[in-house]
Scaffold this motif. Sequence first.
Motif: not given
Lengths: 348, 347
Positions: A254-278
């Motif tokens: 329900e918050y997806q698209g409402e709150v936008w998250v960014t920061g400093l991350g590691l590609p290996s840890e973030m790839v699943e969230y990028i792929d799912s569009g979160v």
Amino acid sequence: MKFTFSKTSRKRGVAAVVTVAASAMLLTGCVAPTGDDSGDGDASASGSITVIPKSLGNKYFEASDKGAAAAAAELGLTFTEAGPTATGSADQVPFIQTAIQTGQGAIVIAANDPAAVCNDLTAAQSAGVKVVAYDTDTDCRDVFINQATVDGIAQGLVDLTAAHLGAEGGTIAILSGGANAANLNAWVDAMTAIIEEDHPEITIAKVAYGDDIDEKAYQEAQGLIQSIPDLDAIIAPDTVSVKEAAHYLADTPEYQGEVWVTGLGLPSEMVEYIDSGVIEQFGLWNPEDLGYLASYAAQALINGDITGAEGDTFEAGTLGEYTVGAGGEVVLGPMFVFDASNVGDFSF
Amino acid sequence: MSAVMTDPAAAAKYQRYGRPLWRRLLLRTETAIIAAIVLLIIIATATVPYFAQPYTYSTMILNSAPILLMLIPVTLIIITGEIDLSVGSVLGFSSAIFGLSYAAGVPLSLAAVLAIVGGGLIGLFNGVLVTVVGLPSLAVTIGTLALFRGIAVGLLGTRAVTDFPQEVLSFAISPVFGSPLPIVTVAILVLVVAFAVLLHFTPFGRGVFAIGLSPEAAAFSGVRVNRTKLILFVLSGLVASATGVYYTLQYSNAIGTNGFGFELQVVTAIVLGGVSIWGGRGTLLGALAGGVLIAALNKTLQLAGIGSDTISIVTGAALIFSVVVASVSGSISRRRRGKASAASAGA
């Protein structure tokens, strides 16, 4: 009984001789093939570099050393990566000694401890070996390849967020790591200053701390999103915080698209969230570029193009021209942005 | 086993003492390890470029000096059948005390004394728990390993004390006059000779072996078992903390993680050198040779450009090989002796 010599101590003697012979064979087997390599290295001794990461088997350094190897190949340098398996303060010392003895032109090192390697790095410098520090500075080197400055990281994260929020701006929160982490606090302060200066349309509602702990960061992300109804974005300048903020978003559609998250991350840890569009974008530096730049700096030092003095300039292949700053620092560049187009290319 | 001198098997056994000294020396584990070192150096000199330089030997000793120093008293502890796994943490604790007191304005030599006394107290603590309370030394020293590493890291936090006087730092790594060997070589040799005399040529040392073979038998023979063990733990604490002071100066760096994991390198060297982990058997020369063999192996493989993962594999394989050989030859020896006594009993 143990004080007497039994008949079978002869057996033990024979076995001992076998031990010796076997270890000898083991050694010659190991030693012979690489002996040739070192022999070849002689002809172009100054045309060789040794890269010493903090430890082997670390994906971040695998990426940076891949970049360093690529640059060495472009430059025609003989490239060696050598390093310890543990990160003790003196564990890198034997590899520095080896680099001195094998007459390397330069040592490129990410020191585990800035002081413990100094005796040997100083010995290297007096033996004519150039020393390039990368990732982590040491007390005794010719140049330091700095992956990111405080302002560079802060500006990069604020730019990403401001571009997302657009002209009407909005309310954001910062989710940092440890409340006492000097580097994180410096980034938070710098981001606050940039927002106050350049982005009056953005309001920082709160700074929370995830303490580098997965569960804590998750709960803090939850707290921010639930307690600040008009929250538009979270900046998490810490790899644990940004991962857990994304994790919370993934758990609460329900918050997806409402709150936008960014920061400093590691590609290996973030790839699943990028792929799912979160998550759309996050930042860090590119360790491959870091290693690549370090190799070019080493070559420039070997050639005498630079000495590490402020204002020296050198060419770094596809990265372009770099200038040595105050204190012998070379800054890699602005923050590197990862998104769906490139996140899969990195394994660290 | 209670065969009298007229028993042919026993007579044959005692005849072996009649062999020439060189043959008796040849059959010892220490001799095999020393031969392995010599062979390794010959092979390395012939095949590894740059090996035949004084710098190779000076750095080999510098890199392994902390291990070579600390293994000396620990060897005696292992011969009594006990173990001291706290030495790496004592090194770190001593480094922290030394660095912090120096940074707080205490003169350098007094800071060193404080650190070494602190290590001696940890040794006393280990020793009291093992002897007076009667706890197993494995458990006790794993406890102090964790405890004093925690204290060392806690005392210094992320801080590192690095501003020691330059002339002292230079002295710590300076060569012995007219040779490539670093000054610490002298300390290693002096300690080895002192402890070797203690172990092999004094009643105290014979007590150490007797305790390792059977603490009960030793006690009934008049060996003061607890006192011997207590002294050894204190000596181990003193040597480990003195090593901590040296290590701090060698790398100009007092941090809480100094010496992390060194205890296992110490035990590895000792066991490789033919000292039985069950106690009762071994020599100081063997343990030292074990340490030097590992140091030489590391240096050779590093210079040959072989990765540290492979170096770890080679060291591990060498250790297992040496333990297996000792164990197999030991069990053959026991079986043969069993047969011999059975045969003599039957006759």
